[in-house]
Design a protein around this motif. Structure first.
Motif, PDB file in Angstrom:
ATOM      1  N   GLY A 119       0.817  -1.203   0.000  1.00  0.00           N
ATOM      2  CA  GLY A 119       0.000   0.000   0.000  1.00  0.00           C
ATOM      3  C   GLY A 119       0.855   1.258   0.000  1.00  0.00           C
ATOM      4  N   GLU A 208      -8.452   8.982   3.095  1.00  0.00           N
ATOM      5  CA  GLU A 208      -9.094   7.716   3.449  1.00  0.00           C
ATOM      6  C   GLU A 208     -10.574   8.054   3.636  1.00  0.00           C
ATOM      7  N   VAL A 243      -6.792   1.483   0.485  1.00  0.00           N
ATOM      8  CA  VAL A 243      -5.976   0.312   0.823  1.00  0.00           C
ATOM      9  C   VAL A 243      -6.698  -0.513   1.888  1.00  0.00           C
TER      10      VAL A 243
HETATM   11  C1  LIG Z   1      -2.327  -0.251   5.339  1.00  0.00           C
HETATM   12  C2  LIG Z   1      -2.519   1.060   4.684  1.00  0.00           C
HETATM   13  C3  LIG Z   1      -1.554   1.622   3.839  1.00  0.00           C
HETATM   14  C4  LIG Z   1      -0.173   1.046   3.688  1.00  0.00           C
HETATM   15  O1  LIG Z   1      -0.188  -0.212   3.132  1.00  0.00           O
HETATM   16  P1  LIG Z   1       1.103  -1.173   3.367  1.00  0.00           P
HETATM   17  O2  LIG Z   1       0.784  -2.376   2.538  1.00  0.00           O
HETATM   18  O3  LIG Z   1       1.165  -1.426   4.830  1.00  0.00           O
HETATM   19  O4  LIG Z   1       2.289  -0.428   2.879  1.00  0.00           O
HETATM   20  C5  LIG Z   1      -1.865   2.780   3.153  1.00  0.00           C
HETATM   21  N1  LIG Z   1      -3.061   3.367   3.296  1.00  0.00           N
HETATM   22  C6  LIG Z   1      -4.018   2.866   4.109  1.00  0.00           C
HETATM   23  C7  LIG Z   1      -5.335   3.551   4.204  1.00  0.00           C
HETATM   24  C8  LIG Z   1      -3.773   1.709   4.838  1.00  0.00           C
HETATM   25  O5  LIG Z   1      -4.705   1.251   5.677  1.00  0.00           O
END
Ligand SMILES: *Cc1c(COP(=O)(O)O)cnc(C)c1O
Length: 435
Positions: A119, A208, A243
């Motif tokens: 992510g 988000e 994500v």
């Molecule tokens: C988990 C998360 C990320 C980062 O993802 P990773 O795979 O841990 O690098 C980015 N944005 C949101 C909203 C997340 O919850």
């Protein structure tokens, strides 16, 4: 009963000698809640087992990906088959196309996606692409939203709108975050002011939509609608970081939830991860063709990855997506999640403990306060000590919630009514300690 030798303690001591803080990602440590992290030996369905052989009902699901629960037979079979065909080729495969097609099918705002491995990588690349496509540098993010740990996104609010942010992490030069503006979540007037001041220079606004990195806080419909209008008016890209929420809150992701209240609503770009990999390292970012075609090798925005679209990870993601796109999947998941949250609410009410919770699909959050918070500052007014008492009490009863009050919770298809009842019974006992 604790065994004579606590293997978790042993392993944590050993880990701490060779791995900073004993963990490979900070939130796995129990720093916020105290105590020793549980080292997981195996997981199945709604449970995992720690190094002492203690079983826990798992409400973190690897922080979101395990929407089917652990070890779903169809996913295990797909991964087993893929492994026998090869781990990684560094050349394209049909499975990458299939996964891209499958993601696009369920999320209408996406015309093209690029697959990556985390992510963090997806969010970082989306920002670069937004900047490259618009020819602008400035970006907006919101306090309490997490978009991975790329330098430009690791910062807290500045002292004023015109001053931009300060790095939250050592090792990030102020120059690197000088184009990042941090605003208060759900604050419409501040958003309008920021666009009035900097709208012409804004590449994108990243958000988000249902923030899961400050527990569970929805962007209000009015706030989202205004963000969409301002981005369109000023030519900035609205980037949804899904994500966590992507295919977790609904098959169409959080954007489909907002589209129900705001006709025609779409973000310009979307960042995904977690569920689409089903527990394997896989993430993606995507959007309209006109934007995505700025990416190398077509366009001038560079982005690459040795393991991107990995054949085993894509097999795992595809098998997961097949299961979650079955009719009724999200209805059942959403019902279970609501049952849990309302069960916890009743247990808290019975004990006279201030409590409120919210959920969407298979994602939930709860607060030891009377009213759902609308922004990060309010989330942070939660009493840490009370939360820690709750967390450890639940853990003692074999229920594993996130070991920090600013994290969301996750339901899986494998959780049963009996699991939820057990959780609520445990909470009934634990809330008495907080009354
Ligand atoms: C988990 C998360 C990320 C980062 O993802 P990773 O795979 O841990 O690098 C980015 N944005 C949101 C909203 C997340 O919850």
């Amino acid at each position: 009963m604790k065994p004579a030798i606590d293997r978790n303690v042993e392993l944590f001591e050993r880990a701490s000698r060779v791995i900073p803080g004993g963990v490979n990602s900070p939130v796995r440590a129990f720093k916020a809640v105290g105590g020793t992290p549980r080292f997981v030996t195996r997981a199945q369905g709604a449970y995992f087992w720690d190094a002492n052989g203690q079983r826990y009902t798992d409400y973190i699901g690897s922080w979101g990906p395990m929407i089917l629960g652990h070890g779903h037979p169809a996913v295990v079979e797909a991964v087993r088959k893929a492994i026998l065909e090869g781990f990684s080729f560094g050349a394209p495969t049909e499975r990458e196309i299939e996964l891209a097609e499958e993601i696009i099918k369920h999320v209408p705002s996406l015309e093209m996606v690029r697959l990556v491995s985390s992510g963090t990588e997806a969010a970082m690349s989306a920002i670069r692409l937004a900047r490259g496509a618009t020819g602008r540098n400035k970006i907006i993010k919101f306090e309490g939203c997490y978009h991975g740990h790329a330098d430009a996104l690791l910062l807290k609010a500045g002292s004023g709108l015109a001053t931009f942010g300060n790095p939250t992490s050592a090792g990030v030069p102020p120059e690197v975050v000088q184009h990042t503006m941090v605003l208060e979540f759900n604050h419409i007037a501040q958003l309008e002011e920021a666009f009035a001041l900097h709208g012409q220079d804004l590449a994108c606004l990243m958000i988000e939509p249902i923030a899961g990195n400050m527990n569970f806080v929805r962007a209000s419909v009015a706030f989202m609608q205004r963000a969409r209008e301002l981005c369109t008016q000023y030519g900035a890209l609205l980037v949804f970081d899904e994500v966590m929420t992507g295919m977790r809150v609904a098959l169409g992701s959080a954007q489909s939830v907002y589209a129900k209240s705001i006709p025609g609503f779409e973000p310009d770009m979307t960042v995904m991860g977690k569920v689409i990999g089903g527990g394997m390292p896989l993430a993606a970012f995507g959007g309209k063709r006109a934007v995505m075609e700025h990416l190398a090798p077509m366009g001038s925005v560079y982005q690459a990855g040795t393991l991107s679209g990995n054949p085993v990870a894509t097999a795992c993601g595809l098998a997961t997506l097949r299961e979650i796109s079955r009719p009724g999947f999200y209805d059942a998941l959403g019902t279970k999640t609501r049952t849990l949250v309302s069960g916890l609410q009743s247990a808290a009410d019975a004990a006279g403990v201030p409590f409120c919770g919210d959920s969407e699909g298979g994602m939930f959050g709860f607060f030891l306060m009377d009213k759902l918070p609308q922004n990060y500052a309010t989330v942070m007014t939660t009493d840490n000590k009370r939360f820690n008492t709750f967390f450890h009490g639940m853990l003692e009863n074999g229920v594993y919630f996130a070991p920090a009050l600013y994290e969301a919770g996750f339901m899986s298809a494998a959780h049963t009514e009996a699991d939820i009842n057990h959780t609520v019974d445990a909470a009934t006992k634990v809330f008495r300690l907080l009354a």
